[in-house]
Design a protein around this motif. Structure first.
Motif, PDB file in Angstrom:
ATOM      1  N   CYS A 100      31.145  20.833  77.110  1.00 61.95           N
ATOM      2  CA  CYS A 100      32.502  20.379  77.423  1.00 61.95           C
ATOM      3  C   CYS A 100      33.492  21.378  76.849  1.00 61.95           C
ATOM      4  N   THR A 101      34.551  21.653  77.581  1.00 56.14           N
ATOM      5  CA  THR A 101      35.623  22.535  77.124  1.00 56.14           C
ATOM      6  C   THR A 101      36.939  21.758  77.151  1.00 56.14           C
ATOM      7  N   PRO A 102      37.964  22.272  76.501  1.00 51.17           N
ATOM      8  CA  PRO A 102      39.256  21.571  76.574  1.00 51.17           C
ATOM      9  C   PRO A 102      39.733  21.353  78.005  1.00 51.17           C
ATOM     10  N   ARG A 103      39.355  22.233  78.913  1.00 50.42           N
ATOM     11  CA  ARG A 103      39.788  22.097  80.310  1.00 50.42           C
ATOM     12  C   ARG A 103      39.086  20.946  81.014  1.00 50.42           C
ATOM     13  N   THR A 104      37.829  20.676  80.652  1.00 49.11           N
ATOM     14  CA  THR A 104      37.064  19.643  81.364  1.00 49.11           C
ATOM     15  C   THR A 104      37.093  18.273  80.679  1.00 49.11           C
ATOM     16  N   LEU A 105      37.516  18.206  79.411  1.00 46.55           N
ATOM     17  CA  LEU A 105      37.498  16.944  78.677  1.00 46.55           C
ATOM     18  C   LEU A 105      38.311  15.874  79.401  1.00 46.55           C
ATOM     19  N   ALA A 106      37.695  14.705  79.571  1.00 44.64           N
ATOM     20  CA  ALA A 106      38.361  13.564  80.210  1.00 44.64           C
ATOM     21  C   ALA A 106      38.361  12.397  79.228  1.00 44.64           C
ATOM     22  N   THR A 209      34.657  14.883  70.546  1.00 44.82           N
ATOM     23  CA  THR A 209      34.903  16.127  71.271  1.00 44.82           C
ATOM     24  C   THR A 209      36.345  16.567  71.103  1.00 44.82           C
ATOM     25  N   GLU A 210      37.257  15.632  71.261  1.00 49.94           N
ATOM     26  CA  GLU A 210      38.674  15.951  71.083  1.00 49.94           C
ATOM     27  C   GLU A 210      38.946  16.435  69.660  1.00 49.94           C
ATOM     28  N   ALA A 211      38.298  15.830  68.669  1.00 47.86           N
ATOM     29  CA  ALA A 211      38.497  16.235  67.276  1.00 47.86           C
ATOM     30  C   ALA A 211      38.075  17.681  67.062  1.00 47.86           C
ATOM     31  N   MET A 212      36.975  18.103  67.678  1.00 49.63           N
ATOM     32  CA  MET A 212      36.529  19.479  67.519  1.00 49.63           C
ATOM     33  C   MET A 212      37.485  20.462  68.184  1.00 49.63           C
ATOM     34  N   PHE A 213      38.042  20.070  69.307  1.00 48.16           N
ATOM     35  CA  PHE A 213      39.011  20.949  69.966  1.00 48.16           C
ATOM     36  C   PHE A 213      40.270  21.085  69.107  1.00 48.16           C
ATOM     37  N   HIS A 214      40.654  20.024  68.445  1.00 46.62           N
ATOM     38  CA  HIS A 214      41.811  20.096  67.544  1.00 46.62           C
ATOM     39  C   HIS A 214      41.534  21.017  66.361  1.00 46.62           C
ATOM     40  N   GLN A 215      40.238  21.183  66.011  1.00 48.76           N
ATOM     41  CA  GLN A 215      39.860  22.096  64.936  1.00 48.76           C
ATOM     42  C   GLN A 215      39.669  23.525  65.425  1.00 48.76           C
ATOM     43  N   GLY A 216      39.876  23.741  66.721  1.00 56.30           N
ATOM     44  CA  GLY A 216      39.840  25.093  67.252  1.00 56.30           C
ATOM     45  C   GLY A 216      38.571  25.493  67.969  1.00 56.30           C
ATOM     46  N   ALA A 217      37.603  24.593  68.090  1.00 53.57           N
ATOM     47  CA  ALA A 217      36.371  24.938  68.815  1.00 53.57           C
ATOM     48  C   ALA A 217      36.673  25.177  70.286  1.00 53.57           C
ATOM     49  N   ARG A 235      31.097  11.889  82.650  1.00 51.77           N
ATOM     50  CA  ARG A 235      32.413  11.254  82.824  1.00 51.77           C
ATOM     51  C   ARG A 235      33.393  11.706  81.749  1.00 51.77           C
ATOM     52  N   ALA A 236      32.857  12.099  80.591  1.00 54.35           N
ATOM     53  CA  ALA A 236      33.727  12.599  79.517  1.00 54.35           C
ATOM     54  C   ALA A 236      34.077  14.071  79.688  1.00 54.35           C
ATOM     55  N   GLY A 237      33.477  14.734  80.693  1.00 56.73           N
ATOM     56  CA  GLY A 237      33.815  16.125  80.957  1.00 56.73           C
ATOM     57  C   GLY A 237      32.729  17.121  80.628  1.00 56.73           C
TER      58      GLY A 237
END
Length: 255
Positions: A100-106, A209-217, A235-237
């Motif tokens: 999952c990437t920030p672009r695909t996260l749902a 997943t969102e938490a990791m993206f907020h940490q810069g992953a 479904r989550a991306g």
């Protein structure tokens, strides 16, 4: 992506309490358990082990009374699987992994998804460990060490999430490793059997997943155990990306 996931696996194993490096392999051990999923090795990307390298790796496990075992993305080190099979290693499993990437996260719709929390107390970590043990049907037993490992994951830069059972206790949860190599691994998504079908797995997956993206992953990856769980993650991306190979040496084959 295979090389990134494999590089992550190397870095993540180096976080274990006991680490041994030999012949292009990293072996990570957790002394308080003989669980094979907590004690295994992985190759460096591009490793080309010799027969002597494999024998040395086997010896490292045997001297600890543990099953020689590896987890890795085979395309990141194509010479490794043939070398291990020549020494008698057999296939435990081949797992597809999803990314999952920030672009695909749902994210799930607010007001519909269960409320997700982060554990803070010893009681919550202990209850979550017990819930996950039940969710995975006895693959591991609940223990003080399991609760400590969950707390350590959160304190070291990873994340842990859970959903409460309205009747009391914890219904389910999951954890995510600290990021490394611009990615992170989401693991142990589990829901108690009596609480399934309520969107708990989807909620904790999206939250972690969102938490990791907020940490810069730049991405988060995971492995799934069946088509039902795969649909939850998609479904989550999460999207299919590659495979991971699990090999071990049966006791009868150990020299």
């Amino acid at each position: 992506m295979d090389i990134q996931v494999q590089s992550f696996a190397v870095t993540n194993l180096r976080r274990r309490p006991v680490v041994v490096e030999t012949g292009g392999f990293i072996a990570g051990f957790t002394p308080d358990t003989d669980n094979p999923y907590m004690n295994y090795a992985t190759p460096l990307p591009g490793a080309e082990p010799t027969e002597q390298d494999v024998a040395a790796l086997i010896a490292i496990f045997r001297e600890r009374g543990l099953l020689p075992r590896l987890e890795f993305a085979p395309q990141a080190a194509p010479a490794v699987a043939p070398a291990l099979r020549a020494a008698g290693f057999g296939t435990e499993a081949v797992h597809e992994y999803l990314i999952c990437t920030p672009r695909t996260l749902a994210l799930p719709r607010s007001g519909v998804s269960p409320h997700v929390e982060s554990p803070t107390t010893d009681e919550e970590f202990t209850e979550l460990d017990a819930a996950l043990a039940e969710a995975f049907g006895g693959v591991f037993d609940p223990s003080p060490q399991g609760a400590v490992r969950l707390r350590r994951t959160q304190q070291s830069g990873g994340a842990v999430r859970f959903v409460r059972d309205p009747r009391g206790g914890i219904a389910g949860g999951a954890s995510c490793s600290p990021p490394a190599e611009n990615t992170a691994e989401l693991t142990g998504v589990g829901t108690r059997p009596a609480c399934r079908g309520r969107g708990i797995a989807a909620a904790v997956t999206a939250s972690l997943t969102e938490a990791m993206f907020h940490q810069g992953a730049g991405s988060v990856w995971l492995e799934y155990s069946g088509e039902g769980s795969r649909r939850v993650y998609e479904r989550a991306g999460y999207r299919p990306q590659g495979t991971r190979l699990y090999l071990s040496l049966p006791p009868a084959q150990q020299p």
